[in-house]
Design a protein around this motif. Sequence first.
Motif, PDB file in Angstrom:
ATOM      1  N   THR A  97       8.511   3.153  -4.138  1.00 43.89           N
ATOM      2  CA  THR A  97       8.449   3.606  -5.521  1.00 43.89           C
ATOM      3  C   THR A  97       9.809   3.497  -6.200  1.00 43.89           C
ATOM      4  N   SER A  98      10.862   3.899  -5.497  1.00 43.88           N
ATOM      5  CA  SER A  98      12.183   3.883  -6.117  1.00 43.88           C
ATOM      6  C   SER A  98      12.639   2.462  -6.430  1.00 43.88           C
ATOM      7  N   ARG A  99      12.251   1.491  -5.604  1.00 48.79           N
ATOM      8  CA  ARG A  99      12.599   0.098  -5.893  1.00 48.79           C
ATOM      9  C   ARG A  99      11.972  -0.339  -7.208  1.00 48.79           C
ATOM     10  N   VAL A 100      10.728   0.063  -7.412  1.00 54.42           N
ATOM     11  CA  VAL A 100      10.042  -0.307  -8.650  1.00 54.42           C
ATOM     12  C   VAL A 100      10.730   0.330  -9.846  1.00 54.42           C
ATOM     13  N   LEU A 101      11.052   1.612  -9.732  1.00 55.90           N
ATOM     14  CA  LEU A 101      11.643   2.324 -10.860  1.00 55.90           C
ATOM     15  C   LEU A 101      13.038   1.813 -11.195  1.00 55.90           C
ATOM     16  N   ARG A 102      13.730   1.237 -10.210  1.00 55.12           N
ATOM     17  CA  ARG A 102      15.069   0.711 -10.463  1.00 55.12           C
ATOM     18  C   ARG A 102      15.045  -0.719 -10.986  1.00 55.12           C
ATOM     19  N   ALA A 103      13.885  -1.375 -10.901  1.00 56.85           N
ATOM     20  CA  ALA A 103      13.804  -2.784 -11.286  1.00 56.85           C
ATOM     21  C   ALA A 103      14.161  -2.957 -12.762  1.00 56.85           C
ATOM     22  N   PRO A 104      15.005  -3.951 -13.100  1.00 58.07           N
ATOM     23  CA  PRO A 104      15.430  -4.159 -14.491  1.00 58.07           C
ATOM     24  C   PRO A 104      14.267  -4.337 -15.456  1.00 58.07           C
ATOM     25  N   MET A 105      13.154  -4.930 -14.985  1.00 60.08           N
ATOM     26  CA  MET A 105      12.055  -5.208 -15.899  1.00 60.08           C
ATOM     27  C   MET A 105      11.097  -4.029 -16.038  1.00 60.08           C
ATOM     28  N   TYR A 106      11.321  -2.956 -15.272  1.00 59.75           N
ATOM     29  CA  TYR A 106      10.348  -1.862 -15.270  1.00 59.75           C
ATOM     30  C   TYR A 106      10.129  -1.285 -16.662  1.00 59.75           C
ATOM     31  N   ARG A 107      11.223  -1.037 -17.391  1.00 58.02           N
ATOM     32  CA  ARG A 107      11.086  -0.396 -18.702  1.00 58.02           C
ATOM     33  C   ARG A 107      10.342  -1.279 -19.691  1.00 58.02           C
ATOM     34  N   LYS A 108      10.257  -2.583 -19.412  1.00 59.87           N
ATOM     35  CA  LYS A 108       9.548  -3.489 -20.311  1.00 59.87           C
ATOM     36  C   LYS A 108       8.039  -3.500 -20.048  1.00 59.87           C
ATOM     37  N   LEU A 109       7.626  -2.876 -18.960  1.00 60.05           N
ATOM     38  CA  LEU A 109       6.209  -2.911 -18.615  1.00 60.05           C
ATOM     39  C   LEU A 109       5.395  -1.912 -19.429  1.00 60.05           C
ATOM     40  N   GLY A 110       6.085  -0.938 -20.026  1.00 59.60           N
ATOM     41  CA  GLY A 110       5.406   0.023 -20.885  1.00 59.60           C
ATOM     42  C   GLY A 110       4.276   0.739 -20.180  1.00 59.60           C
ATOM     43  N   GLN A 111       3.153   0.901 -20.877  1.00 60.59           N
ATOM     44  CA  GLN A 111       2.036   1.669 -20.355  1.00 60.59           C
ATOM     45  C   GLN A 111       1.193   0.885 -19.358  1.00 60.59           C
ATOM     46  N   ARG A 112       1.599  -0.318 -19.051  1.00 61.40           N
ATOM     47  CA  ARG A 112       0.798  -1.087 -18.113  1.00 61.40           C
ATOM     48  C   ARG A 112       0.822  -0.455 -16.719  1.00 61.40           C
ATOM     49  N   ILE A 113       1.915   0.192 -16.382  1.00 60.92           N
ATOM     50  CA  ILE A 113       2.051   0.836 -15.080  1.00 60.92           C
ATOM     51  C   ILE A 113       1.875   2.340 -15.244  1.00 60.92           C
ATOM     52  N   ILE A 114       1.020   2.925 -14.416  1.00 69.74           N
ATOM     53  CA  ILE A 114       0.828   4.377 -14.443  1.00 69.74           C
ATOM     54  C   ILE A 114       0.901   4.919 -13.023  1.00 69.74           C
ATOM     55  N   SER A 115       1.129   6.220 -12.911  1.00 75.18           N
ATOM     56  CA  SER A 115       1.080   6.871 -11.606  1.00 75.18           C
ATOM     57  C   SER A 115      -0.369   7.028 -11.174  1.00 75.18           C
ATOM     58  N   GLN A 116      -0.580   7.110  -9.874  1.00 77.34           N
ATOM     59  CA  GLN A 116      -1.940   7.300  -9.367  1.00 77.34           C
ATOM     60  C   GLN A 116      -2.544   8.563  -9.964  1.00 77.34           C
ATOM     61  N   PRO A 117      -3.718   8.466 -10.580  1.00 72.84           N
ATOM     62  CA  PRO A 117      -4.350   9.655 -11.163  1.00 72.84           C
ATOM     63  C   PRO A 117      -4.830  10.622 -10.076  1.00 72.84           C
ATOM     64  N   ASP A 118      -5.146  11.841 -10.502  1.00 70.55           N
ATOM     65  CA  ASP A 118      -5.763  12.805  -9.592  1.00 70.55           C
ATOM     66  C   ASP A 118      -7.114  12.272  -9.133  1.00 70.55           C
ATOM     67  N   TYR A 119      -7.595  12.803  -8.017  1.00 75.96           N
ATOM     68  CA  TYR A 119      -8.865  12.311  -7.474  1.00 75.96           C
ATOM     69  C   TYR A 119     -10.046  12.590  -8.398  1.00 75.96           C
ATOM     70  N   SER A 120      -9.910  13.554  -9.286  1.00 79.88           N
ATOM     71  CA  SER A 120     -10.990  13.807 -10.238  1.00 79.88           C
ATOM     72  C   SER A 120     -11.211  12.592 -11.138  1.00 79.88           C
ATOM     73  N   PHE A 121     -10.150  11.831 -11.403  1.00 80.80           N
ATOM     74  CA  PHE A 121     -10.286  10.610 -12.199  1.00 80.80           C
ATOM     75  C   PHE A 121     -11.212   9.615 -11.502  1.00 80.80           C
ATOM     76  N   PHE A 122     -11.174   9.613 -10.174  1.00 80.49           N
ATOM     77  CA  PHE A 122     -11.993   8.674  -9.400  1.00 80.49           C
ATOM     78  C   PHE A 122     -13.401   9.205  -9.147  1.00 80.49           C
ATOM     79  N   LEU A 123     -13.727  10.333  -9.794  1.00 80.29           N
ATOM     80  CA  LEU A 123     -15.070  10.922  -9.716  1.00 80.29           C
ATOM     81  C   LEU A 123     -15.422  11.377  -8.302  1.00 80.29           C
TER      82      LEU A 123
END
Length: 230
Positions: A97-123
């Motif tokens: 996870t930390s490698r992804v967050l440090r990646a120079p292009m991460y901030r350009k990805l915007g809302q395309r990347i999200i954290s894993q939702p709670d299991y309720s999201f998966f019904l």
Amino acid sequence: MVQGTGVLRDASRKFELRHGDRSVVYIPMRHLGTRVYYDQIQRAVDSLQHSGYVVFYESIAYQVDSAAQRDLYDRKFRKLTGNRLGLQQCIEIPGDTSRVLRAPMYRKLGQRIISQPDYSFFLVNYETAVNADIPKNKLLDEFEYLYGAINLDDCDYKTPLQEPYSCKPIKAALKNKFDKEFVMKKREENLASLVADAPQQKILILFGTSHFKGFLRNLQARDPKWIQIN
């Protein structure tokens, strides 16, 4: 580098195992991913539950009696891992996870990347679902029993849990033992044991991507008749 971590993958995958009339579907979860990726998992979980599968899910949620106990365990966990609490919802391969967050292009990805939702999201049907993991406090207790107390210093107590962590780290050898023996091995052994002994005929596992190989190895060690069909 971001591509290499798998967080941009839009298609979820499944592993299927069989043992006679018993069936296991393992959906490897990532703690960062695209919304499309998580939407696909949601549809798969909903469909499989309607087909009679019972969810066995990953969650190292605490089993403690007070907020003070949780705070102490959080500080010990931070001392072992070096991570700011809240940076990731679950344990993943150290550094992923930390490698992804440090990646120079991460901030350009915007809302395309999200954290894993709670299991309720998966019904997930919590009336039948099984927490197939080990509480974080038990992992820490077992670690201290084997390797000694995790000693916190003044910096550990004064640094808020949600703030960047720069206190004196624990010895690398102890951190590696916790990663390999507890974060990975013990949880994979526990999952395999629960699945092997479960009364359910159809099980849907929602667990971290990095744990599948260890889980399968432990399951087949208990009973070689378990076979992977894809």
